[in-house]
Design a protein around this motif. Sequence first.
Motif, short mmCIF file in Angstrom:
data_model
loop_
_atom_site.label_atom_id
_atom_site.label_comp_id
_atom_site.label_asym_id
_atom_site.label_seq_id
_atom_site.Cartn_x
_atom_site.Cartn_y
_atom_site.Cartn_z
N PRO A 135 -37.15 -126.37 49.63
CA PRO A 135 -37.55 -125.04 50.09
C PRO A 135 -36.36 -124.09 50.20
O PRO A 135 -35.22 -124.52 50.43
N ILE A 136 -36.63 -122.80 50.03
CA ILE A 136 -35.57 -121.78 50.08
C ILE A 136 -35.90 -120.75 51.16
O ILE A 136 -37.02 -120.26 51.23
N ILE A 137 -34.89 -120.41 51.97
CA ILE A 137 -35.01 -119.32 52.92
C ILE A 137 -34.06 -118.21 52.47
O ILE A 137 -32.88 -118.47 52.21
N ALA A 138 -34.56 -116.99 52.37
CA ALA A 138 -33.70 -115.85 52.02
C ALA A 138 -33.03 -115.35 53.30
O ALA A 138 -33.70 -115.09 54.29
N TYR A 139 -31.71 -115.23 53.24
CA TYR A 139 -30.93 -114.83 54.41
C TYR A 139 -30.42 -113.40 54.21
O TYR A 139 -29.65 -113.15 53.27
N ASP A 140 -30.85 -112.52 55.05
CA ASP A 140 -30.43 -111.11 55.10
C ASP A 140 -30.83 -110.30 53.86
O ASP A 140 -31.31 -109.19 53.97
N ARG A 141 -30.60 -110.84 52.66
CA ARG A 141 -30.95 -110.12 51.43
C ARG A 141 -32.17 -110.78 50.80
O ARG A 141 -32.17 -112.01 50.60
N LEU A 142 -33.15 -110.00 50.42
CA LEU A 142 -34.37 -110.55 49.82
C LEU A 142 -34.05 -111.16 48.46
O LEU A 142 -33.25 -110.61 47.70
N LEU A 143 -34.66 -112.30 48.16
CA LEU A 143 -34.52 -112.91 46.83
C LEU A 143 -35.65 -112.38 45.97
O LEU A 143 -36.83 -112.55 46.31
N MET A 144 -35.29 -111.71 44.87
CA MET A 144 -36.29 -110.98 44.08
C MET A 144 -36.84 -111.85 42.96
O MET A 144 -36.18 -112.78 42.46
N ASP A 145 -38.05 -111.50 42.53
CA ASP A 145 -38.68 -112.04 41.31
C ASP A 145 -38.83 -113.56 41.32
O ASP A 145 -38.70 -114.19 40.27
N THR A 146 -39.07 -114.14 42.48
CA THR A 146 -39.25 -115.59 42.54
C THR A 146 -40.38 -115.92 43.50
O THR A 146 -40.55 -115.24 44.51
N ASP A 147 -41.12 -116.99 43.19
CA ASP A 147 -42.13 -117.45 44.15
C ASP A 147 -41.62 -118.71 44.87
O ASP A 147 -42.38 -119.41 45.52
#
Length: 379
Positions: A135-147
Amino acid sequence: MKKKILSLMLTAVLAMGLAVGCGPADNGQPADGTATTADGSGDASTPAASTGKRVAVAMPTQSSERWINDGNNMKEKLEALGYEVDLQYAEDDVQAQVSQIENMIASGADCLVIAAVDSSALVNVEQQAKEANIPIIAYDRLLMDTDAVSYYATFDNKGVGTAIGKYIEEAKDLANTDETYTIEFFMGSPDDNNAVMLYNGLMEVLQPYLDNGTLVCKSGRTSFEDTCILRWSQETAQQNCENYLTGFYADEKLDICATAFDGFAYGCKAALEGAGYTVGKDWPLITGQDAELMATKNIIAGSQTMSIYKDTRLLADKCVTMVQAVLEGADPEINDEEQYDNGKLVVPSYLCTPVAVDKDNYKEIIVDGGYYTEEQLAE
Ligand code: BGC
């Protein structure tokens, strides 16, 4: 038995984490009552028994103080919960961050926490993580174009822009004044979703004053495309400011540097000093973001007017509850399920509240909140 104690500890710590709010009312007090300052120094948390799980934390750069604090806080808080932590910085090199994340996946990370250098450049490596059930958590900056991203911990990024705009509006009494003020803009990196949101929040407040002539941008550069600065480069901000001063402000002073980052404020400060501006005399209003130690000292000295305080300890607390959610099956606190559409999904998010700080309130917010000590600010 050991497992039971551990699970009780995790529950207790999680409960403490969930009790944390990120608003101004928290006044920057750490969730666990320890006396840690911004850089994670102070009372060390009690080490917990190992969970046997590894959390890999990918941070963008050590060139700005806030990310060093973010990394230290995340490491400390995760280790206190018994996670092994693999913390890496990419020094704003997109390919280096891709390689680091590939290595994190290959070396058996159980969860990835990512603050991206370029939010759209990690799609392939994020897919690899998804295929490996990491699993991935985005920290402070949004991770774009991925589900492949489960949660997002951040500050209210549009709110940062609004707070900067409102600060300028109030400081110059834009709604009532008969004066006009010159202004130039120094906005964030075009590959960082936060930068666009900040710009939108800022312009929501300031655009009417540009339209009615109360604010005058002599360079004419007011769009995001014209004012964004790749990779949040301090050097580029300084260069831009120098160019504006020589190109447009030979006969009239620059009154306001609307900058999106403390690093930009330092760049503007250097450019203004070079152009002969003097603090306390013709020095412009300069905004910033992050309330870095240097910026806070500059606010006290008068060479920066304000900054946006983002308590990285609280952001780390929120992010850690998300890590626990994906690894231990807990429910993290979410307060936004609308704003952060990354092109593939609306990422469930927790937005901490940014707070404007200046010379009038830094003591109450920053010193009393334990973020920096008076000694650190006096060094
Ligand atoms: C962060 C800001 C920071 C900037 C530059 C943004 O993504 O939200 O807090 O000032 O990056 O590092």
